[in-house]
Design a protein around this motif. Structure first.
Motif, PDB file in Angstrom:
ATOM      1  N   SER A   1       0.825  -1.219   0.000  1.00 25.22           N
ATOM      2  CA  SER A   1       0.000   0.000   0.000  1.00 25.22           C
ATOM      3  C   SER A   1       0.857   1.265   0.000  1.00 25.22           C
ATOM      4  CB  SER A   1      -0.936  -0.004   1.211  1.00 25.22           C
ATOM      5  OG  SER A   1      -0.193  -0.086   2.427  1.00 25.22           O
ATOM      6  N   GLU A   2       1.973   1.250   0.743  1.00 26.04           N
ATOM      7  CA  GLU A   2       2.832   2.435   0.799  1.00 26.04           C
ATOM      8  C   GLU A   2       3.528   2.682  -0.542  1.00 26.04           C
ATOM      9  OE1 GLU A   2       6.708   4.185   3.271  1.00 26.04           O
ATOM     10  OE2 GLU A   2       5.762   2.291   3.870  1.00 26.04           O
ATOM     11  N   THR A   3       3.986   1.597  -1.176  1.00 29.97           N
ATOM     12  CA  THR A   3       4.640   1.733  -2.478  1.00 29.97           C
ATOM     13  C   THR A   3       3.666   2.272  -3.511  1.00 29.97           C
ATOM     14  OG1 THR A   3       6.092  -0.132  -1.954  1.00 29.97           O
ATOM     15  CG2 THR A   3       5.914   0.508  -4.262  1.00 29.97           C
ATOM     16  N   ARG A   4       2.439   1.754  -3.494  1.00 26.79           N
ATOM     17  CA  ARG A   4       1.434   2.238  -4.440  1.00 26.79           C
ATOM     18  C   ARG A   4       1.140   3.729  -4.207  1.00 26.79           C
ATOM     19  NH1 ARG A   4      -1.400  -1.243  -7.633  1.00 26.79           N
ATOM     20  NH2 ARG A   4      -1.198  -3.469  -7.177  1.00 26.79           N
ATOM     21  N   GLN A   5       1.094   4.141  -2.938  1.00 25.45           N
ATOM     22  CA  GLN A   5       0.833   5.541  -2.644  1.00 25.45           C
ATOM     23  C   GLN A   5       1.953   6.432  -3.177  1.00 25.45           C
ATOM     24  OE1 GLN A   5       0.462   6.436   1.508  1.00 25.45           O
ATOM     25  NE2 GLN A   5      -0.221   8.545   1.151  1.00 25.45           N
ATOM     26  N   ARG A   6       3.197   6.006  -2.936  1.00 31.10           N
ATOM     27  CA  ARG A   6       4.326   6.780  -3.439  1.00 31.10           C
ATOM     28  C   ARG A   6       4.336   6.804  -4.958  1.00 31.10           C
ATOM     29  NH1 ARG A   6       9.846   4.868  -1.013  1.00 31.10           N
ATOM     30  NH2 ARG A   6      10.503   6.396  -2.556  1.00 31.10           N
ATOM     31  N   PHE A   7       4.013   5.678  -5.574  1.00 29.30           N
ATOM     32  CA  PHE A   7       3.994   5.604  -7.029  1.00 29.30           C
ATOM     33  C   PHE A   7       2.900   6.510  -7.587  1.00 29.30           C
ATOM     34  CE2 PHE A   7       3.184   3.537 -11.156  1.00 29.30           C
ATOM     35  CZ  PHE A   7       4.473   3.461 -11.651  1.00 29.30           C
ATOM     36  N   ALA A   8       1.736   6.509  -6.920  1.00 30.27           N
ATOM     37  CA  ALA A   8       0.644   7.383  -7.352  1.00 30.27           C
ATOM     38  C   ALA A   8       1.041   8.853  -7.223  1.00 30.27           C
ATOM     39  CB  ALA A   8      -0.618   7.099  -6.540  1.00 30.27           C
ATOM     40  N   GLN A   9       1.779   9.199  -6.159  1.00 30.05           N
ATOM     41  CA  GLN A   9       2.265  10.568  -6.006  1.00 30.05           C
ATOM     42  C   GLN A   9       3.250  10.928  -7.116  1.00 30.05           C
ATOM     43  OE1 GLN A   9       3.374   9.893  -1.740  1.00 30.05           O
ATOM     44  NE2 GLN A   9       2.510  11.936  -1.445  1.00 30.05           N
ATOM     45  N   GLU A  10       4.098   9.967  -7.466  1.00 28.71           N
ATOM     46  CA  GLU A  10       5.041  10.205  -8.554  1.00 28.71           C
ATOM     47  C   GLU A  10       4.304  10.491  -9.857  1.00 28.71           C
ATOM     48  OE1 GLU A  10       8.591   7.887 -11.018  1.00 28.71           O
ATOM     49  OE2 GLU A  10       7.907   7.104  -9.098  1.00 28.71           O
TER      50      GLU A  10
END
Length: 422
Positions: free
Chosen positions: A54-63
């Protein structure tokens, strides 16, 4: 840019993009060369399934959201993305060419004039990004691609809003490339300012001009110590004298002592104009000097014709599968970085004596006249055959070499036109 084949574990399609090969990788994911249904090449970045949470997806979405706001002629554009896909992916503009790190490693440092041109181009690009309220935060030689239309900046994965103290990473975590990182970023200070990218650009230009970065150490802890210690000056050895004042200012230890990007552009312009050139001329020289000699994408996509060898030389350009057949003659290698893109002009008054466009001089030999009339006696024919045995092979070789020369010249002109941004 190196393109490696797909492995059996790699996907062959994502989001409508056909994946053709690997062009990069990191701890978080893999970057592929992809092609849209309409034939548009793209760099497709995919997060590794092993690190997707979930954290990786959030960071990726922010990117992805940040990349949507980044624009500019010198920035590789976002084409498409899906942070909710399995695995998450994004596609950006594919730039055909080496990154600055690979180019300097293969061809050596850039001359001072071309380094100044690179500095003006990248400083202007970063200034445009800063006007959008963003910082790059991880500018380094590997993130500068030298494409056929000039340099472009890639990988805004660490970008943060300049006016915010909120980072994409956890508090007190230092993320970036230490060898190009300014002291305040290495110390974990918040908020960061545009001066971090000025320092990183100084490190990139230092590398372009000398082949090394400001600080070098085998141990990362020693490297961090060198970066943050104000008493240890950056290593400017090997830098052309005219670039030393600018790079010294850009690599200043204190952020407030570094010039603004607009001032960097002005100083680079002054260096270029001092050599009698306009900035646009210097940029064209930079592009011609750094553009990849081989069309790597065409080489990857080329389909061997029936009856031809499937082997493709690593330094040769390969015509697309749908290209019209070339004139009869041996294959001609593409121009390499060691060869001029345009063949030297022929000396005045000395045309190619064997050019097929020049009619052959009429023969004064009676046998030749008889042959033209179609009434050659047997003895004359024997004499003609004897002379042909002595001279014919040489003549045929000359004609064949002349045809090859014309093909070579035409392909060199086409290569030059394809790599020129005007």
């Amino acid at each position: 840019m190196h393109i490696a084949p797909l492995s059996p574990e790699d996907p062959t399609e994502l989001g409508g993009y056909e994946l053709l090969g690997r062009i990069g990788h990191g701890g978080m994911g893999q970057v592929y060369l992809g092609e849209s249904p309409g034939g548009e090449p793209a760099a497709v970045k995919v997060i590794k399934p092993s690190v997707v949470d979930s954290e990786t997806r959030q960071r990726f979405a922010q990117e992805v959201e940040i990349l949507k706001t980044v624009w500019g002629a010198r920035v590789a554009a976002l084409l498409d993305a899906d942070a909710e896909a399995d695995p998450p992916w994004l596609a950006t503009e594919y730039v055909e060419g080496l990154d600055l790190s690979r180019h300097v490693g293969s061809h050596g440092p850039l001359p001072a004039l071309l380094t100044a041109s690179l500095g003006a181009t990248l400083a202007e690009a970063l200034a445009t990004v800063h006007k959008q309220g963003l910082l790059h935060r991880d500018l380094k030689p590997a993130n500068v691609l030298l494409g056929p239309n000039g340099p472009k900046i890639i990988d805004f994965g660490l970008a943060v809003f300049a006016e915010s103290s909120v980072s994409l990473t956890s508090p007190n975590t230092v993320v970036g490339t230490p060898s190009c990182m300014p002291p305040e970023q290495a110390n974990g200070e918040r908020p960061l300012t545009p001066a971090v990218d000025v320092y990183a650009l100084g490190a990139v230009l230092l590398f372009a001009a000398s082949g090394h970065l400001p600080y070098r150490a085998d141990n990362i802890h020693v490297l961090f110590h060198q970066v943050v210690d104000a008493t240890i000056a950056p290593d400017l050895s090997g830098v052309p004298e005219e670039l030393v004042p600018l790079l010294t200012a850009m690599l200043a230890h204190r952020a407030q002592d570094r010039p603004a990007l607009d001032d960097v552009v002005r100083q680079c312009r002054a260096l270029i104009e001092a050599q009698g050139l306009k900035v646009a001329q210097a940029r064209r020289k930079l592009t011609s000097y750094t553009a990849a000699p081989a069309h790597l994408l065409d080489e990857l996509l080329a389909v061997p014709r029936a009856g031809t060898s499937s082997k493709v030389p690593s330094e040769a350009a390969t015509a697309p599968a749908d290209a019209p057949p070339a004139r009869q003659g041996p294959a001609v290698p593409a121009p390499s970085s060691q060869q001029p893109l345009v063949p030297p002009p022929a000396a005045p008054g000395r045309p190619d004596r064997m050019s097929a466009d020049t009619p052959a001089a009429p023969s004064t030999d009676r046998t030749g006249q008889a042959a033209a009339r179609g009434a050659v006696p047997e003895q004359a024919a024997a004499r003609t055959a004897a002379r042909s045995k002595d001279r014919g092979d040489a003549g045929r070789r000359s004609l064949r070499h002349s045809a090859q020369a014309r093909i070579t010249a035409q392909r060199l002109r086409e290569a030059y036109a394809a790599s020129t941004p005007f």
